[in-house]
Write a protein that holds these residues in place. Structure first.
Motif, PDB file in Angstrom:
ATOM      1  N   ASN A   6       1.026  -1.134  -0.082  1.00  0.00           N
ATOM      2  CA  ASN A   6      -0.384  -0.054  -0.135  1.00  0.00           C
ATOM      3  C   ASN A   6       0.687   1.600  -0.280  1.00  0.00           C
ATOM      4  N   ALA A   7       0.410   2.134   0.100  1.00  0.00           N
ATOM      5  CA  ALA A   7       1.057   3.626   0.011  1.00  0.00           C
ATOM      6  C   ALA A   7       2.027   3.570   1.043  1.00  0.00           C
ATOM      7  N   GLU A   8       1.983   3.261   2.689  1.00  0.00           N
ATOM      8  CA  GLU A   8       2.185   3.413   3.565  1.00  0.00           C
ATOM      9  C   GLU A   8       3.610   2.529   2.987  1.00  0.00           C
ATOM     10  N   ASP A   9       3.770   1.629   2.235  1.00  0.00           N
ATOM     11  CA  ASP A   9       4.633   0.205   2.228  1.00  0.00           C
ATOM     12  C   ASP A   9       5.677   1.204   1.244  1.00  0.00           C
ATOM     13  N   ILE A  10       4.786   2.074   0.185  1.00  0.00           N
ATOM     14  CA  ILE A  10       5.843   2.771  -0.379  1.00  0.00           C
ATOM     15  C   ILE A  10       6.665   4.089   0.073  1.00  0.00           C
ATOM     16  N   ALA A  11       5.707   4.910   0.730  1.00  0.00           N
ATOM     17  CA  ALA A  11       6.451   5.925   1.071  1.00  0.00           C
ATOM     18  C   ALA A  11       7.662   4.899   2.205  1.00  0.00           C
ATOM     19  N   ALA A  12       7.330   4.634   2.968  1.00  0.00           N
ATOM     20  CA  ALA A  12       8.458   3.620   3.526  1.00  0.00           C
ATOM     21  C   ALA A  12       9.672   3.020   2.390  1.00  0.00           C
ATOM     22  N   GLY A  13       9.522   2.418   1.711  1.00  0.00           N
ATOM     23  CA  GLY A  13      10.509   2.900   0.681  1.00  0.00           C
ATOM     24  C   GLY A  13      11.203   3.500  -0.017  1.00  0.00           C
ATOM     25  N   VAL A  14      10.443   4.674  -0.556  1.00  0.00           N
ATOM     26  CA  VAL A  14      11.340   6.303  -0.204  1.00  0.00           C
ATOM     27  C   VAL A  14      11.902   6.453   0.585  1.00  0.00           C
ATOM     28  N   GLU A  15      11.550   6.434   1.790  1.00  0.00           N
ATOM     29  CA  GLU A  15      12.039   6.743   2.935  1.00  0.00           C
ATOM     30  C   GLU A  15      13.315   6.146   2.973  1.00  0.00           C
ATOM     31  N   ARG A  16      13.617   4.644   2.882  1.00  0.00           N
ATOM     32  CA  ARG A  16      15.044   4.219   3.162  1.00  0.00           C
ATOM     33  C   ARG A  16      15.440   4.244   2.038  1.00  0.00           C
ATOM     34  N   LEU A  17      15.195   4.696   0.595  1.00  0.00           N
ATOM     35  CA  LEU A  17      15.764   5.382  -0.081  1.00  0.00           C
ATOM     36  C   LEU A  17      17.037   6.504   0.020  1.00  0.00           C
TER      37      LEU A  17
END
Length: 176
Positions: A6-17
């Protein structure tokens, strides 16, 4: 069977990058270059997070449509979009950004396209999703999300700016 992020998973992935890039290069000038389409949106999100640090970064967008090795298998009239790289590529430190890394062929095409702009000092790779199954010796320097997929599975990324919502669907394909 279908799985989703979901959107939260994607946001967390972008934050990791963004965190990994910040830790490695904090304050040093780098240029983020997003690969159309969706890699550019991921790059914009990373840029937004890094810019909050008052970090001087360059940004560009690269269309690789004419550099693909599967060009003849695409639609009759593929959608060609504009590249926009308004900084000097020659000697720059570039971080290519894409949404999904699979076989590595998209990244090979991006490297070919980028070389038409000059010779960078260094090129690194950041991907929102690494799903494995490489056909070329290309590995990411930064990964937001690692997915365990089978070779025939489809990883379908939807992003708000391009598709109207943030979602990743993994559609599992049965073996023939």
């Amino acid at each position: 069977m279908e799985k989703t992020l979901n959107a939260e998973d994607i946001a967390a992935g972008v934050e990791r990058l963004a965190t990994a890039i910040r830790e490695k290069h904090g304050g040093k000038h780098v240029a983020l270059v997003g690969i159309r389409s969706r890699g550019d949106e991921v790059a914009e999100r990373v840029l937004t997070l890094l810019s909050a640090d008052d970090w001087d970064l360059s940004f560009g967008v690269l269309d690789i449509s004419l550099y693909r090795d599967d060009f003849e298998h695409l639609h009759e009239n593929p959608l060609l979009q504009e590249s926009d790289i308004a900084f000097q590529v020659e000697g720059a430190h570039i971080i290519l950004v894409d949404d999904v890394l699979f076989t590595g062929r998209t990244i090979r095409a991006a490297l070919d396209a980028l070389s038409d702009y000059g010779r960078p000092a260094k090129v690194e790779l950041a991907v929102l999703i690494d799903r494995g199954h490489r056909e070329m010796p290309i590995q990411p320097d930064y990964v937001g999300i690692t997915l365990d997929t089978r070779r025939l599975d489809h990883v379908l990324v939807s992003l708000e700016g391009t598709d109207g919502k943030d979602e990743v669907r993994i559609v599992e394909k049965e073996k023939p």
